[in-house]
Design an enzyme around this catalytic site. Structure first.
Site, PDB file in Angstrom:
ATOM      1  N   LYS A 218      26.229  24.805 -25.939  1.00 44.65           N
ATOM      2  CA  LYS A 218      27.049  25.709 -25.137  1.00 44.65           C
ATOM      3  C   LYS A 218      26.511  27.147 -25.221  1.00 44.65           C
ATOM      4  O   LYS A 218      25.554  27.420 -25.940  1.00 44.65           O
ATOM      5  CB  LYS A 218      28.513  25.620 -25.591  1.00 44.65           C
ATOM      6  CG  LYS A 218      29.117  24.210 -25.388  1.00 44.65           C
ATOM      7  CD  LYS A 218      29.332  23.884 -23.947  1.00 44.65           C
ATOM      8  CE  LYS A 218      29.601  22.457 -23.550  1.00 44.65           C
ATOM      9  NZ  LYS A 218      30.319  21.533 -24.347  1.00 44.65           N
TER      10      LYS A 218
HETATM   11  C1  LIG Z   1      31.287  20.336 -24.092  1.00 47.26           C
HETATM   12  C2  LIG Z   1      32.459  20.050 -23.246  1.00 47.26           C
HETATM   13  C3  LIG Z   1      33.670  19.578 -23.784  1.00 47.26           C
HETATM   14  C4  LIG Z   1      33.819  19.125 -25.207  1.00 47.26           C
HETATM   15  O1  LIG Z   1      33.534  20.035 -26.176  1.00 47.26           O
HETATM   16  P1  LIG Z   1      33.003  19.548 -27.620  1.00 47.26           P
HETATM   17  O2  LIG Z   1      33.084  20.784 -28.421  1.00 47.26           O
HETATM   18  O3  LIG Z   1      31.604  19.064 -27.419  1.00 47.26           O
HETATM   19  O4  LIG Z   1      33.915  18.481 -28.103  1.00 47.26           O
HETATM   20  C5  LIG Z   1      34.740  19.421 -22.937  1.00 47.26           C
HETATM   21  N1  LIG Z   1      34.658  19.693 -21.636  1.00 47.26           N
HETATM   22  C6  LIG Z   1      33.520  20.133 -21.068  1.00 47.26           C
HETATM   23  C7  LIG Z   1      33.503  20.436 -19.616  1.00 47.26           C
HETATM   24  C8  LIG Z   1      32.375  20.299 -21.853  1.00 47.26           C
HETATM   25  O5  LIG Z   1      31.234  20.690 -21.282  1.00 47.26           O
END
Ligand SMILES: *Cc1c(COP(=O)(O)O)cnc(C)c1O
Length: 384
Positions: free
Chosen positions: A202
């Protein structure tokens, strides 16, 4: 047979990842603090400092609870919105599976809603059609999961107007959109409950982690309570509710504090990547990009291109792969996933089309101009 690469080959084929972590430099000092003070636990001063930094940045009076993941935050968030066994939850179909999976953890059922063309996110008209349809069969949806995909804000005014009209709360999945704004207000501050992710890919990361955001401090406290095994206030261990072990580690929160210091730079770098791609590729008739509207500002977490066909998309993707460059098709919509085969969906063909023709290009904030040039050269040569 293993053949070691020559130095020349290795430099030519330097791996370019889609979205690798990018540390700012101060993260280690905060992690060190955790060691020196022995706060090696899912609580401690770094967690609070990280939460404060998020609250300051997102603004609009949000309170933040840092958790082990964005997925866990969605799970807790839906529970706090009252989702339970047998309920229906309306969910953007064009998204990563983690937006939808937690609905099923609660024994509830996802109903998938397709996208509109402008932002690629949940279509407010289709959303309203679906709500009317569910009401007609006597089932009022319990919540709406809306996602700012790839950092592009969804049509907040339109989507929330529909939600309000029918009195259905919104869980705002802002996992990909920290740093994006809509009418100048930060994503992560629009939902009845909002979530962030700090997973390794992210825009900022704690290696793994997430946060639940809401404006009601009591709700935040409830989230923390449930995330720490739902212990009643008593000297012995007493429990009146089922809890979870979802609180963020104080060690990882240290990484988060360091990352918050460079978040604005990360947004600027991702946006500069996008600008570079647009400048160097938009003259090619086969390639187009999603544009921001007047009210939205995207963090451009990932730069996505649209091509005329699956074949051209694959030509580009495989050419990049051969050169050790990672790219990725756009998310496969949830209504097309085998695991959600039986879930009802309201579709218009838009997300299926995006999935077929779209590609995410390398978008890391640590990319250099030479990397971008290399990627654009390959794409141009494929389409020549
Ligand atoms: C990455 C992501 C998540 C989940 O987050 P994690 O921290 O990996 O559990 C949920 N929704 C979207 C759109 C994402 O890109």
């Amino acid at each position: 047979m293993y053949q070691p690469k020559t130095e020349m080959e290795t430099t030519i084929l330097k791996k370019i990842w889609l979205s690798p972590p990018h540390m700012g430099g101060n993260e280690r000092a905060y992690v060190n603090d955790a060691f020196e003070t022995n706060w090696i636990a899912p609580l401690g001063p770094n967690v609070h400092e990280f939460e404060n930094a998020i609250e300051q940045y997102v603004g609009s009076g949000v309170h933040a609870a840092c958790l082990t993941s964005g997925t866990g935050a969605i799970h807790l968030g839906l529970q706090l919105l009252g989702v339970g066994i047998g309920d229906e939850v309306l969910c953007q179909s064009f998204t990563f599976a983690a937006s939808a999976n937690p609905i099923t953890y609660l024994g509830a059922f996802p109903i998938f809603i397709d996208s509109e063309k402008d932002t690629w996110n949940i279509c407010p008209n289709l959303l309203e059609d679906a709500i009317k349809d569910r009401l007609a069969i006597g089932k009022k949806p319990k919540a709406i999961v809306a996602v700012h995909l790839y950092g592009m804000p969804y049509k907040v005014n339109e989507v929330h107007a529909v939600a309000q009209k029918y009195g259905i709360p919104v869980l705002e999945d802002s996992a990909e959109a920290l740093g994006s704004t809509y009418h100048g207000q930060h994503c992560g501050s629009f939902g009845d409950i909002s979530i962030l992710s700090f997973n390794g890919n992210k825009i900022i990361t704690t290696s793994g982690g997430g946060a639940l955001l809401c404006k009601d401090e009591n709700l935040k406290n409830k989230a923390v309570f449930l995330a720490t095994q739902a212990r009643d206030n008593s000297p012995h261990y007493q429990h009146s509710q089922i809890g979870y072990n979802y609180r963020m580690s104080n060690v990882l929160a240290g990484i988060g504090i360091g990352q918050m210091e460079v978040l604005e730079e990360r947004v600027a770098a991702r946006r500069a990547n996008f600008e570079y791609y647009v400048e160097n590729l938009s003259h090619i008739s086969e390639i187009s990009f999603a544009k921001e509207s007047a009210e939205s500002f995207s963090n451009r977490w990932l730069t996505c291109i649209l091509t005329p066909s699956f074949q051209i998309r694959e030509k580009i993707r495989t050419a990049l792969e051969k050169e050790n460059i990672e790219s990725r098709p756009l998310w496969k919509p949830m209504h097309m996933q085998p695991v959600f085969e039986k879930s009802p969906s309201y579709v218009n063909g838009i997300s299926e089309d995006l999935f077929e023709k779209g590609l995410c290009l390398p978008s890391g904030s640590s990319m250099e101009e030479g990397d971008l040039e290399r990627i654009c050269d390959i794409i141009k040569s494929v389409l020549r």
